[in-house]
Design an enzyme around this catalytic site. Structure first.
Site, short mmCIF file in Angstrom:
data_model
loop_
_atom_site.label_atom_id
_atom_site.label_comp_id
_atom_site.label_asym_id
_atom_site.label_seq_id
_atom_site.Cartn_x
_atom_site.Cartn_y
_atom_site.Cartn_z
N TYR A 1 0.83 -1.22 0.00
CA TYR A 1 0.00 0.00 0.00
C TYR A 1 0.86 1.26 0.00
O TYR A 1 0.36 2.37 -0.17
CB TYR A 1 -0.94 0.06 1.22
CG TYR A 1 -1.89 -1.10 1.37
CD1 TYR A 1 -2.06 -2.05 0.35
CD2 TYR A 1 -2.64 -1.28 2.53
CE1 TYR A 1 -2.93 -3.12 0.50
CE2 TYR A 1 -3.51 -2.35 2.68
CZ TYR A 1 -3.64 -3.27 1.67
OH TYR A 1 -4.49 -4.34 1.82
N HIS B 1 0.71 -11.81 1.93
CA HIS B 1 -0.37 -11.06 1.27
C HIS B 1 -1.12 -11.88 0.22
O HIS B 1 -2.34 -11.81 0.10
CB HIS B 1 0.24 -9.79 0.64
CG HIS B 1 -0.75 -8.69 0.42
ND1 HIS B 1 -0.38 -7.37 0.47
CD2 HIS B 1 -2.08 -8.70 0.17
CE1 HIS B 1 -1.46 -6.62 0.25
NE2 HIS B 1 -2.49 -7.41 0.06
N1 LIG Z 1 -5.53 -8.79 1.57
C1 LIG Z 1 -5.83 -8.26 0.41
O1 LIG Z 1 -5.43 -8.75 -0.66
C2 LIG Z 1 -6.71 -7.03 0.37
C3 LIG Z 1 -7.33 -6.65 -0.83
C4 LIG Z 1 -8.15 -5.52 -0.82
C5 LIG Z 1 -8.35 -4.82 0.36
N2 LIG Z 1 -7.70 -5.18 1.51
C6 LIG Z 1 -7.89 -4.43 2.80
O2 LIG Z 1 -9.28 -4.30 3.04
C7 LIG Z 1 -9.61 -2.91 3.19
C8 LIG Z 1 -11.01 -2.65 2.72
O3 LIG Z 1 -11.19 -2.99 1.36
P1 LIG Z 1 -11.35 -1.89 0.21
O4 LIG Z 1 -10.70 -0.65 0.67
O5 LIG Z 1 -10.88 -2.51 -1.05
O6 LIG Z 1 -12.93 -1.71 0.05
P2 LIG Z 1 -14.18 -1.36 1.01
O7 LIG Z 1 -13.75 -1.06 2.38
O8 LIG Z 1 -15.21 -2.43 0.78
O9 LIG Z 1 -14.75 -0.04 0.32
C9 LIG Z 1 -14.06 1.17 0.34
C10 LIG Z 1 -14.89 2.19 -0.45
O10 LIG Z 1 -16.13 2.42 0.22
C11 LIG Z 1 -16.32 3.82 0.46
N3 LIG Z 1 -16.94 3.95 1.80
C12 LIG Z 1 -16.43 3.56 2.99
N4 LIG Z 1 -17.29 3.80 3.99
C13 LIG Z 1 -18.39 4.37 3.43
C14 LIG Z 1 -19.62 4.86 3.95
N5 LIG Z 1 -19.90 4.79 5.25
N6 LIG Z 1 -20.52 5.38 3.07
C15 LIG Z 1 -20.24 5.45 1.74
N7 LIG Z 1 -19.09 5.00 1.19
C16 LIG Z 1 -18.17 4.47 2.03
C17 LIG Z 1 -14.93 4.44 0.40
O11 LIG Z 1 -15.00 5.73 -0.18
P3 LIG Z 1 -14.49 7.06 0.59
O12 LIG Z 1 -13.02 6.86 0.86
O13 LIG Z 1 -14.79 8.14 -0.40
O14 LIG Z 1 -15.30 7.13 1.85
C18 LIG Z 1 -14.20 3.51 -0.60
O15 LIG Z 1 -14.41 3.94 -1.93
C19 LIG Z 1 -8.51 -2.20 2.38
O16 LIG Z 1 -8.42 -0.82 2.66
C20 LIG Z 1 -7.30 -3.01 2.78
O17 LIG Z 1 -6.85 -2.61 4.07
C21 LIG Z 1 -6.92 -6.30 1.53
#
Ligand SMILES: NC(=O)c1ccc[n+]([C@@H]2O[C@H](COP(=O)([O-])OP(=O)(O)OC[C@H]3O[C@@H](n4cnc5c(N)ncnc54)[C@H](OP(=O)(O)O)[C@@H]3O)[C@@H](O)[C@H]2O)c1
Length: 273
Positions: free
Chosen positions: A47, A105
């Site tokens: 990241y 990862h």
């Molecule tokens: N291990 C892996 O391979 C892997 C892969 C992907 C992700 N991850 C981890 O999982 C975490 C979460 O996954 P993600 O970031 O891909 O997706 P997510 O948390 O499902 O969605 C994030 C999106 O949702 C929006 N959002 C968040 N809260 C909201 C709310 N209350 N109302 C409206 N929109 C909202 C955010 O926009 P805004 O920022 O504009 O609020 C962002 O665009 C990552 O940050 C990372 O730490 C791990």
């Protein structure tokens, strides 16, 4: 805050995801998330924000044992020597003496798992991390990791949200005492326009995101790590003090399918579903 117990680890069921948070935003969001009550931060070497995340943790000023910090090492550093160096570099960037959880990862197609698990175990034995785990592993890979590791594997972090069925991986995690950490828990915002989740949200006077996170952490051993770049949304994602009915839970369960995956990269394994 609900705590998930997994092979000796105590993991706050809601964590703050930091993928794609950069620079000052990463620092201020992590600092405010901790100030508003988050006690679990999820980052990764890939990241490219460990320094900024570490700064946010320091600025929040909590005692070290009050925050559960996870980082992950990318497969390009999975040989023994590279892994050891990478793990130490994470601590230097985060400015921490240890992390709480160090994850592989993604599985590697090149380096034998035995070599990487040995290095992961070294990281645990030498105090770089308190616990170890995997991410994006299939059930067969999880079993291999469990067999090879001297330190207990405490979780498999995988994609999970109302559009992706993960029953088999979830059951396998629980059978091995592991947590299943749900990434993309709100399907990167897709839940916002969902009519079923929207109806449940209206009935409780909360948002579709809140309903989704409540639904996730109600499941045995499931941890969710939503990410946002906006403080008011971070606060919203933590306000989960309401109860879904069995009928509502079943309706959201029914949205899941085998084809709802959002994240697939070149080195992804042959998924279980
Ligand atoms: N291990 C892996 O391979 C892997 C892969 C992907 C992700 N991850 C981890 O999982 C975490 C979460 O996954 P993600 O970031 O891909 O997706 P997510 O948390 O499902 O969605 C994030 C999106 O949702 C929006 N959002 C968040 N809260 C909201 C709310 N209350 N109302 C409206 N929109 C909202 C955010 O926009 P805004 O920022 O504009 O609020 C962002 O665009 C990552 O940050 C990372 O730490 C791990």
């Amino acid at each position: 805050m609900k705590i998930v117990e997994a092979n000796g680890a105590r993991i706050p069921a809601i964590g703050f995801g930091t993928w794609d948070l950069r620079g000052e935003t990463a620092t201020t969001m992590v600092e405010s998330a901790l100030e508003m009550g988050y006690r679990h931060i999820d980052t990764a070497q890939s990241y490219d924000n460990e320094r900024e995340v570490g700064r946010g943790i320091a600025k929040a000023g909590l005692k070290r044992d009050e925050v559960f910090v996870t980082t992950k090492i990318w497969p390009d550093a999975f040989t023994g020597e590279e892994f050891r160096r990478a793990a130490q570099e994470s601590l230097e960037r985060l400015k921490l003496e240890c992390v709480d959880l160090l994850l592989l990862h993604w599985p590697s197609k090149e380096v034998p798992l035995a070599e990487t698990i040995e290095a992961l175990n070294w990281a645990e034995a030498s105090g770089i991390t308190r616990h170890v785990g995997v991410s994006n592993f299939t059930i067969a890979m999880m079993d291999e990791a469990v067999r090879l590791s001297t330190a207990p594997i405490v979780c498999n972090q995988v994609e999970y949200h109302p559009y992706l069925l993960q029953d088999r991986v979830h059951a396998a995690c629980r059978a091995r005492g592991m947590a299943m950490t749900a990434y993309c828990p709100i399907a990167r915002g897709k839940v916002l326009g969902d009519p079923v989740i929207g109806r449940v949200a209206a009935a409780h006077g909360v948002s579709p995101t809140q309903v989704t996170l409540r639904w996730l952490i109600d499941q045995d051993g499931v941890v969710a790590i939503p990410r946002t770049s906006r403080a008011e949304r971070a606060e919203e994602n933590l306000a989960l003090d309401f109860v879904l009915t069995a009928q509502e839970t079943a309706e959201i369960d029914g949205l899941r399918s085998k084809n709802g995956r959002l994240v697939n990269i070149a080195q992804a394994p042959e998924w279980d579903v």
